[in-house]
Write an enzyme that holds these catalytic residues in place. Sequence first.
Site: not given
Length: 507
Positions: A264-265
């Site tokens: 996600k990062r």
Amino acid sequence: MSVRVRFAPSPTGPLHIGGVRTALYNYLFAKKHQGAFLLRIEDTDQNRFVPGAEEYITESLKWSGIYHDEGPGAGGPYGPYRQSERKDLYREYALQLISNGHAYYAFDTPEELEAMRKRLEANKSGNPQYDSQTRMQMNNSLTLSPGEVNRRIDAGEAFVIRIKIPEGQEVLVNDLIRGQVRVDSRLLDDKVLFKGDGMPTYHLANVVDDYLMKITHVIRGEEWLPSAPLHVLLYKFLGWEESMPEFAHLPLLLKPDGHGKLSKRDGERLGFPVFPLEWKDPSSGEVSPGYRESGYFPEAFVNMLALLGWNPGTEQEIFGMHELIEAFSLERVGKSGARFDPEKAKWFNHQYLQQKDPERIAMLFGEQIKKHGHQASIEKLAKIISLVRDRVDFVHELWDQAAFFFEAPDRYDEKFAKKKWKANTPGILLQLNDKLQFTEPFEPSQIDNTLHAFMEENEIVAGQVMPALRLALVGAGRGPEVKEIMSVLGKEEVIRRIQGAVERLGC
Ligand code: GLU
């Protein structure tokens, strides 16, 4: 035997695009073999339950065009398809394993487990885990007397049921993608199969359900490969070896730089979605972008995902769902991780945008122009779309490229004007206006005729008139062919814009 596969997500949050790819490969495989694709919700871990996650999963699959034949909502002969609704049937199998000597009760408290871990770490004695080396030092039905075990259970003491991993065995997992994987049972721990809260763990529920739902192929992410030997043992211990499914563990989706798992990062850092749909975290309120909301066509999204790990063996890159079904095979799924490329994702959307019937996009485009205070017929919108879409990747980028069709320039690109707007330009353009007056019909080919005749008569070359004309119409040196622009704008508007430019740019 007909193919039956399942996608078995846990509703612990939004579905990562890697999860959608797993669902997609299962779906393609099922359809290719005229089999069934099941959706099973694995929600036995109540601590990790996230409200809205199941709905998110269902909606993501629907948006992607991945439809299940059996599952929550769809029904089917092997339901229910939500594990929490099947809760009561797992206990029986856990007890069967105990009576066959393949599992045992364990009463160890969290403190005792922690103490064991510390003790083993201090001794540097291999893996600090609950296994054949350590189980005889713990509080379980292998070390306590049957009377004591019954007493504890009757007294309501907390317990779990653990698998008893056999010592010194080689466990063989046949993987359709990776070939034979052999694991020494000494490396496996006595995983919990059943918890004190009356719920099975993932491992037991997964195997029991795959068996009861007659799953023929387990196609899932590589992160589950380490669990596969345990699952193979469970099939054996439950007497189901004959019906054990085939396994296929899919390669990971990697970060754009190829190092490590796509997270996600990475999406936040590099500005691309890692989720199919936008997701609002119910506890933090944090919003993560989705492919749908970012303007991707589901077909482009699916096409892009299909090629992340699978290759058709040809140069073809654009595949509709039917073509994917036709072409897909597990043999062509790679072993090594698939690097995610955000630019390529855009490229796919660009391709689909070019292919689509402009009339279908016209509605969406119509909404955009409405926001800017304009309206136009579907036909006109479709025409404009066909003229400018090769310059954009997304429908929402159309306005930027097409605004001049709706709004006369309020300023002119200075650099371009300096180069292309000469002292004699106003004279030339006004003379041209007189000719345009009589151009009938005001359509590209007729406009083209007028322009050529005009240049010939006046002995001027295209460079003396066309760039300036474009500037007058668009306000800049960009855009599709001038005759096309003119025909969409219509005669009156063209004449008006030419006059406007002459007045404002002068000589
Ligand atoms: N519930 C597991 C997950 O969330 C399923 C893994 C499997 O397909 O066996 O991915």
